[in-house]
Write a protein that holds these residues in place. Structure first.
Motif, PDB file in Angstrom:
ATOM      1  N   UNK A 260     -41.573  10.023  15.808  1.00  0.00           N
ATOM      2  CA  UNK A 260     -42.088  11.021  14.875  1.00  0.00           C
ATOM      3  C   UNK A 260     -42.642  10.388  13.593  1.00  0.00           C
ATOM      4  N   UNK A 261     -41.886   9.497  12.989  1.00  0.00           N
ATOM      5  CA  UNK A 261     -42.352   8.896  11.729  1.00  0.00           C
ATOM      6  C   UNK A 261     -43.571   8.013  11.980  1.00  0.00           C
ATOM      7  N   UNK A 262     -43.576   7.258  13.062  1.00  0.00           N
ATOM      8  CA  UNK A 262     -44.721   6.420  13.391  1.00  0.00           C
ATOM      9  C   UNK A 262     -45.947   7.299  13.629  1.00  0.00           C
ATOM     10  N   UNK A 263     -45.786   8.433  14.279  1.00  0.00           N
ATOM     11  CA  UNK A 263     -46.913   9.352  14.479  1.00  0.00           C
ATOM     12  C   UNK A 263     -47.498   9.814  13.145  1.00  0.00           C
ATOM     13  N   UNK A 264     -46.643  10.116  12.182  1.00  0.00           N
ATOM     14  CA  UNK A 264     -47.113  10.545  10.863  1.00  0.00           C
ATOM     15  C   UNK A 264     -47.872   9.421  10.158  1.00  0.00           C
ATOM     16  N   UNK A 265     -47.349   8.207  10.239  1.00  0.00           N
ATOM     17  CA  UNK A 265     -48.008   7.062   9.603  1.00  0.00           C
ATOM     18  C   UNK A 265     -49.346   6.787  10.277  1.00  0.00           C
ATOM     19  N   UNK A 266     -49.367   6.796  11.604  1.00  0.00           N
ATOM     20  CA  UNK A 266     -50.640   6.584  12.327  1.00  0.00           C
ATOM     21  C   UNK A 266     -51.672   7.636  11.943  1.00  0.00           C
ATOM     22  N   UNK A 267     -51.244   8.874  11.825  1.00  0.00           N
ATOM     23  CA  UNK A 267     -52.181   9.941  11.427  1.00  0.00           C
ATOM     24  C   UNK A 267     -52.740   9.663  10.033  1.00  0.00           C
ATOM     25  N   UNK A 268     -51.868   9.259   9.087  1.00  0.00           N
ATOM     26  CA  UNK A 268     -52.336   8.963   7.735  1.00  0.00           C
ATOM     27  C   UNK A 268     -53.339   7.810   7.769  1.00  0.00           C
ATOM     28  N   UNK A 269     -53.033   6.772   8.515  1.00  0.00           N
ATOM     29  CA  UNK A 269     -53.943   5.628   8.613  1.00  0.00           C
ATOM     30  C   UNK A 269     -55.283   6.022   9.216  1.00  0.00           C
ATOM     31  N   UNK A 270     -55.265   6.892  10.218  1.00  0.00           N
ATOM     32  CA  UNK A 270     -56.529   7.306  10.847  1.00  0.00           C
ATOM     33  C   UNK A 270     -57.392   8.123   9.893  1.00  0.00           C
ATOM     34  N   UNK A 271     -56.768   8.749   8.916  1.00  0.00           N
ATOM     35  CA  UNK A 271     -57.505   9.544   7.925  1.00  0.00           C
ATOM     36  C   UNK A 271     -57.942   8.712   6.724  1.00  0.00           C
TER      37      UNK A 271
END
Length: 152
Positions: free
Chosen positions: A100-111
């Motif tokens: 879950x936390x990695x998904x949030x970080x990946x989403x932030x990085x993609x943005x």
């Protein structure tokens, strides 16, 4: 403002802080739960690496982003906070079994395509964290100088 170097930050407290606050039995403020020595290490890391912070902690989901920032400033945090990846994660979630936390970080990085380097500081080894960009801190002692050195 470009965010070329980012520290995803979870850890600014640890077991000794929890124990001290538990002894006060509900007579604490949010700032009491933050270890100012850990904050000083984050400040030094961000200054040394010319980095900004993205908060990847569940704390803002309980306090709200603005109150969380106010607490951090009260505790001496000087580094710029440019974002949050702090949607709440279900209680009892086993970090090793949830990304879950990695998904949030990946989403932030993609943005934020302007990020050229980044590191994650966390006291839980969430599934999916890339080993070469992750510094696992101790839940017992918090962020150490050695951890900050490994981060950047």
């Amino acid at each position: 403002m470009p965010h070329t170097r980012v520290v995803f930050l979870d850890v600014l407290n640890h077991g000794a802080v929890y124990a001290a606050c538990a002894k006060r039995r509900g007579r604490t403020r949010p700032a009491d739960w933050i270890d100012r020595r850990c904050v000083a290490r984050v400040n030094a890391l961000c200054e040394r690496a010319s980095a900004v912070l993205v908060i990847s902690s569940s704390w803002p989901s309980y306090l709200g982003n603005d109150p969380f920032v106010a607490v951090m400033r009260e505790c001496g945090l000087l580094a710029p906070i440019v974002g949050f990846c702090s949607e709440s994660v279900p209680n009892g979630t086993d970090p090793a079994q949830s990304n879950a936390r990695w998904d949030l970080i990946r989403r932030w990085l993609s943005e934020h395509q302007d990020v050229e380097s980044w590191v994650i500081l966390d006291d839980c080894d969430w599934a999916g964290f890339p080993a070469n960009r992750f510094v696992l801190t101790s839940q017992a002692v918090g962020l150490t100088d050695a951890d900050a050195d490994r981060a950047g």
